[in-house]
Design an enzyme around this catalytic site. Sequence first.
Site, PDB file in Angstrom:
ATOM      1  N   SER A 115       7.717   4.298  -0.452  1.00 57.02           N
ATOM      2  CA  SER A 115       6.710   4.730   0.530  1.00 57.02           C
ATOM      3  C   SER A 115       7.397   5.316   1.755  1.00 57.02           C
ATOM      4  O   SER A 115       6.830   6.150   2.457  1.00 57.02           O
ATOM      5  CB  SER A 115       5.828   3.551   0.931  1.00 57.02           C
ATOM      6  OG  SER A 115       5.275   2.968  -0.229  1.00 57.02           O
ATOM      7  N   GLY A 164       0.817  -1.212   0.000  1.00 53.65           N
ATOM      8  CA  GLY A 164       0.000   0.000   0.000  1.00 53.65           C
ATOM      9  C   GLY A 164       0.848   1.258   0.000  1.00 53.65           C
ATOM     10  O   GLY A 164       2.029   1.232  -0.330  1.00 53.65           O
ATOM     11  N   ALA A 165       0.212   2.398   0.368  1.00 53.34           N
ATOM     12  CA  ALA A 165       0.855   3.715   0.253  1.00 53.34           C
ATOM     13  C   ALA A 165       1.400   3.856  -1.168  1.00 53.34           C
ATOM     14  O   ALA A 165       2.573   4.189  -1.386  1.00 53.34           O
ATOM     15  CB  ALA A 165       1.952   3.898   1.310  1.00 53.34           C
ATOM     16  N   HIS A 193       2.518   4.684  -4.886  1.00 56.78           N
ATOM     17  CA  HIS A 193       3.065   5.840  -5.588  1.00 56.78           C
ATOM     18  C   HIS A 193       3.304   5.434  -7.035  1.00 56.78           C
ATOM     19  O   HIS A 193       2.997   4.293  -7.432  1.00 56.78           O
ATOM     20  CB  HIS A 193       4.334   6.337  -4.897  1.00 56.78           C
ATOM     21  CG  HIS A 193       5.344   5.243  -4.650  1.00 56.78           C
ATOM     22  ND1 HIS A 193       5.994   4.581  -5.670  1.00 56.78           N
ATOM     23  CD2 HIS A 193       5.792   4.668  -3.497  1.00 56.78           C
ATOM     24  CE1 HIS A 193       6.805   3.679  -5.167  1.00 56.78           C
ATOM     25  NE2 HIS A 193       6.699   3.690  -3.846  1.00 56.78           N
ATOM     26  N   GLY A 225       5.813   4.524  -8.604  1.00 59.13           N
ATOM     27  CA  GLY A 225       6.599   3.291  -8.772  1.00 59.13           C
ATOM     28  C   GLY A 225       5.684   2.075  -8.780  1.00 59.13           C
ATOM     29  O   GLY A 225       5.808   1.175  -9.628  1.00 59.13           O
ATOM     30  N   HIS A 226       4.732   2.026  -7.842  1.00 54.44           N
ATOM     31  CA  HIS A 226       3.752   0.922  -7.838  1.00 54.44           C
ATOM     32  C   HIS A 226       2.893   0.970  -9.101  1.00 54.44           C
ATOM     33  O   HIS A 226       2.573  -0.069  -9.690  1.00 54.44           O
ATOM     34  CB  HIS A 226       2.820   1.040  -6.627  1.00 54.44           C
ATOM     35  CG  HIS A 226       3.489   0.871  -5.301  1.00 54.44           C
ATOM     36  ND1 HIS A 226       3.605   1.905  -4.396  1.00 54.44           N
ATOM     37  CD2 HIS A 226       4.068  -0.201  -4.719  1.00 54.44           C
ATOM     38  CE1 HIS A 226       4.218   1.470  -3.314  1.00 54.44           C
ATOM     39  NE2 HIS A 226       4.515   0.201  -3.488  1.00 54.44           N
TER      40      HIS A 226
END
Length: 328
Positions: free
Chosen positions: A209, A40-41, A43, A45-46
Amino acid sequence: MTASTSPDTPARTALARTREELASALAGDDAPRAVVMTMGALHQGHFDLVREAARHVGADGTVVVTIFVNPLQFAPGEDLDAYPRTLEADLDGLAAVLTGADGALAVGRLVVFAPTPEVMYPYGDPQVRIDPGPLATVLEGRIRPTHFAGVCQVVLSLMHLTAPRWAMFGRKDAQQLAVVKAMVRDLAVPVEIVPVDIRRETDGLAMSSRNAYLSDAERGHALALSRALEAGRAAARTGADAAAVRAAAQQVLDAEAGVEVDYVAVVDPDSFVDLAGAGLGLETRNQPVDSAQVGSAADGARSSQGLLAVAARVGSTRLIDNTLIDLP
Ligand code: PAF
């Protein structure tokens, strides 16, 4: 985003909080499927991983994103409790990334699995554990000795629960990528691992993150990591060997007040065999770990690529970064 109710008319987007909801969301779905595992969190990149997953599955395929802060990969005293948890924003971000210009979902389906620790580990601490082997004992594994076992435990479980053809992993966590590739190969897991390049801020800082923990001043110091990698790349471009590449990177980090270096290493990207004579507990080329055995089984050949990897503390935040370099 809601939990899918009927396998006959699966929702195009579904949020599953339990194993049953996930099974129901995926029941009867035989479209090409890719998984992106995250804590999660989210950004950019994800989101790059999600875009790559979408490219792999195609317009009718299914992208599964898992969001789970895995307690097993945090040691006591690490940032398990502080780790940012932003589910609503994550769901909005995913929907936006996968929405095409026409406002419709750009893939067949998006399924998000966001379990609690009780859902992920319903019998408490797992009895059967994965030993990720020697790769998990060096560099990150030396500093975080239980980390990769925890990663493998959750990654393998999530692969079983989501049954993907592809799983996307970022190159930012290069050692995690190598460990997961080795696990999939050694345990004959029928999932193809797809590496995805590091996404950087415009000033070079690798997205993470954990960057959210940095104060403005610390963020300035943190730029030394990407500058060190650039120095290493510049040295490699002039034909420097691994030891000289490592020295060039180390020099930049040593010159930056406010950065406490954990390691600077040049290793084989798959086996993590030491290419620069750095010590650090790494196997060297003359020792038993053999790149052709441990590394990518695809061609078995020794790569002329090296991985320049750095880790450092900036204030109380631990940062890692890396780059692939061509070696003579
Ligand atoms: O890279 C991460 O975010 C985590 O290690 C992963 C792969 C999601 C496992 O918890």
